[in-house]
Design a protein around this motif. Structure first.
Motif, PDB file in Angstrom:
ATOM      1  N   GLY A 141      -4.462  10.409  -1.652  1.00  9.99           N
ATOM      2  CA  GLY A 141      -4.815   9.694  -0.425  1.00  9.99           C
ATOM      3  C   GLY A 141      -5.038   8.214  -0.674  1.00  9.99           C
ATOM      4  O   GLY A 141      -4.576   7.371   0.104  1.00  9.99           O
ATOM      5  N   LEU A 142      -5.753   7.893  -1.751  1.00 14.29           N
ATOM      6  CA  LEU A 142      -5.989   6.485  -2.087  1.00 14.29           C
ATOM      7  C   LEU A 142      -4.672   5.750  -2.325  1.00 14.29           C
ATOM      8  O   LEU A 142      -4.467   4.629  -1.836  1.00 14.29           O
ATOM      9  N   ILE A 143      -3.770   6.382  -3.080  1.00 11.20           N
ATOM     10  CA  ILE A 143      -2.491   5.750  -3.401  1.00 11.20           C
ATOM     11  C   ILE A 143      -1.644   5.591  -2.144  1.00 11.20           C
ATOM     12  O   ILE A 143      -1.061   4.517  -1.910  1.00 11.20           O
ATOM     13  N   GLU A 144      -1.579   6.626  -1.331  1.00  7.74           N
ATOM     14  CA  GLU A 144      -0.770   6.551  -0.119  1.00  7.74           C
ATOM     15  C   GLU A 144      -1.314   5.515   0.863  1.00  7.74           C
ATOM     16  O   GLU A 144      -0.546   4.756   1.463  1.00  7.74           O
ATOM     17  N   ASP A 145      -2.634   5.453   1.020  1.00  9.91           N
ATOM     18  CA  ASP A 145      -3.236   4.444   1.902  1.00  9.91           C
ATOM     19  C   ASP A 145      -2.964   3.034   1.383  1.00  9.91           C
ATOM     20  O   ASP A 145      -2.634   2.129   2.149  1.00  9.91           O
ATOM     21  N   HIS A 146      -3.106   2.871   0.077  1.00  8.45           N
ATOM     22  CA  HIS A 146      -2.853   1.570  -0.546  1.00  8.45           C
ATOM     23  C   HIS A 146      -1.399   1.149  -0.338  1.00  8.45           C
ATOM     24  O   HIS A 146      -1.117   0.018   0.050  1.00  8.45           O
ATOM     25  N   ALA A 147      -0.481   2.066  -0.577  1.00 11.99           N
ATOM     26  CA  ALA A 147       0.944   1.755  -0.417  1.00 11.99           C
ATOM     27  C   ALA A 147       1.266   1.397   1.024  1.00 11.99           C
ATOM     28  O   ALA A 147       2.061   0.477   1.277  1.00 11.99           O
ATOM     29  N   ALA A 148       0.655   2.070   1.983  1.00 14.85           N
ATOM     30  CA  ALA A 148       0.906   1.762   3.396  1.00 14.85           C
ATOM     31  C   ALA A 148       0.423   0.357   3.730  1.00 14.85           C
ATOM     32  O   ALA A 148       1.127  -0.403   4.423  1.00 14.85           O
ATOM     33  N   ARG A 149      -0.749  -0.012   3.227  1.00 17.69           N
ATOM     34  CA  ARG A 149      -1.250  -1.377   3.466  1.00 17.69           C
ATOM     35  C   ARG A 149      -0.329  -2.399   2.819  1.00 17.69           C
ATOM     36  O   ARG A 149      -0.013  -3.443   3.401  1.00 17.69           O
ATOM     37  N   GLU A 150       0.105  -2.089   1.612  1.00 16.61           N
ATOM     38  CA  GLU A 150       1.013  -2.984   0.901  1.00 16.61           C
ATOM     39  C   GLU A 150       2.350  -3.133   1.606  1.00 16.61           C
ATOM     40  O   GLU A 150       2.926  -4.215   1.633  1.00 16.61           O
ATOM     41  N   GLU A 151       2.875  -2.041   2.135  1.00 23.52           N
ATOM     42  CA  GLU A 151       4.155  -2.097   2.838  1.00 23.52           C
ATOM     43  C   GLU A 151       4.081  -3.057   4.021  1.00 23.52           C
ATOM     44  O   GLU A 151       5.035  -3.783   4.293  1.00 23.52           O
ATOM     45  N   THR A 152       2.952  -3.071   4.706  1.00 20.46           N
ATOM     46  CA  THR A 152       2.776  -4.011   5.814  1.00 20.46           C
ATOM     47  C   THR A 152       2.831  -5.444   5.297  1.00 20.46           C
ATOM     48  O   THR A 152       3.519  -6.293   5.868  1.00 20.46           O
ATOM     49  N   LEU A 153       2.127  -5.702   4.223  1.00 20.16           N
ATOM     50  CA  LEU A 153       2.153  -7.046   3.656  1.00 20.16           C
ATOM     51  C   LEU A 153       3.559  -7.409   3.175  1.00 20.16           C
ATOM     52  O   LEU A 153       4.030  -8.523   3.420  1.00 20.16           O
ATOM     53  N   LEU A 154       4.223  -6.486   2.485  1.00 15.54           N
ATOM     54  CA  LEU A 154       5.573  -6.770   1.988  1.00 15.54           C
ATOM     55  C   LEU A 154       6.519  -7.097   3.143  1.00 15.54           C
ATOM     56  O   LEU A 154       7.338  -8.015   3.046  1.00 15.54           O
TER      57      LEU A 154
END
Length: 164
Positions: A141-154
């Motif tokens: 969950g931590l990794i998936e949430d982090h990746a989703a936030r990062e995808e928005t920034l990317l």
């Protein structure tokens, strides 16, 4: 500075790879879960056949180790290559996320590494399985949430670099 769009695409490609490894960890946990439900490999999960449990544990340890190494390499890449593109406040937040994820990865690996399934009752095995399942789901969950936030920034960085 390297091509910003190439950097963003490289990080996105690594996110896909990490998601694949998360699925592998989930599949490994699913194998442990099979023990509690006595479905898939019932005979191998019966207490009194600890060698079968040891094999499942080793598989999970290998998968977690592979994911851990991949995350550490990926986070190092992000921290190096995104810094000139994203700015200091974002990078501080990103590093905090990375530290939190790695702390939970370390805790989960320690739990799995120290687990001794030999001589445990069926109830104790079920309890251990539940603890491992919860720890891994938390990390996922931590990794998936982090990746989703990062995808928005990317996405936002990509738009800015394409427009500018």
């Amino acid at each position: 500075m390297a091509d910003p769009l190439a950097t963003l695409n490289k990080i996105r490609d690594e996110h896909l790879s990490i998601r694949t490894h998360l699925k592998l960890v989930g599949d490994s946990v699913g194998d442990v879960e099979a023990m509690s439900s006595l479905q898939a490999e019932r005979a191998e999960w019966v207490p009194g056949r600890p060698h079968a449990l040891d094999e499942k544990q080793k598989k999970l340890q290998q998968t977690l180790s592979f994911l851990d190494e991949g995350l550490r390499n990926h986070f190092a890449l992000e921290e190096k290559d995104l810094a000139p593109l994203a700015g200091d406040p974002f990078m501080r937040a990103l590093i905090l996320d990375h530290r939190e994820i790695m702390k939970h990865m370390d805790d989960t690996r320690s739990m799995v590494d120290s687990m001794d399934v030999g001589g445990l009752t069926r109830e104790e095995l079920l309890s251990k399985e539940s603890q491992v399942q919860q720890a891994i789901e938390h990390v996922r969950g931590l990794i998936e949430d982090h990746a989703a936030r990062e995808e928005t920034l990317l996405y936002m960085l990509e738009r800015a670099w394409q427009d500018g």
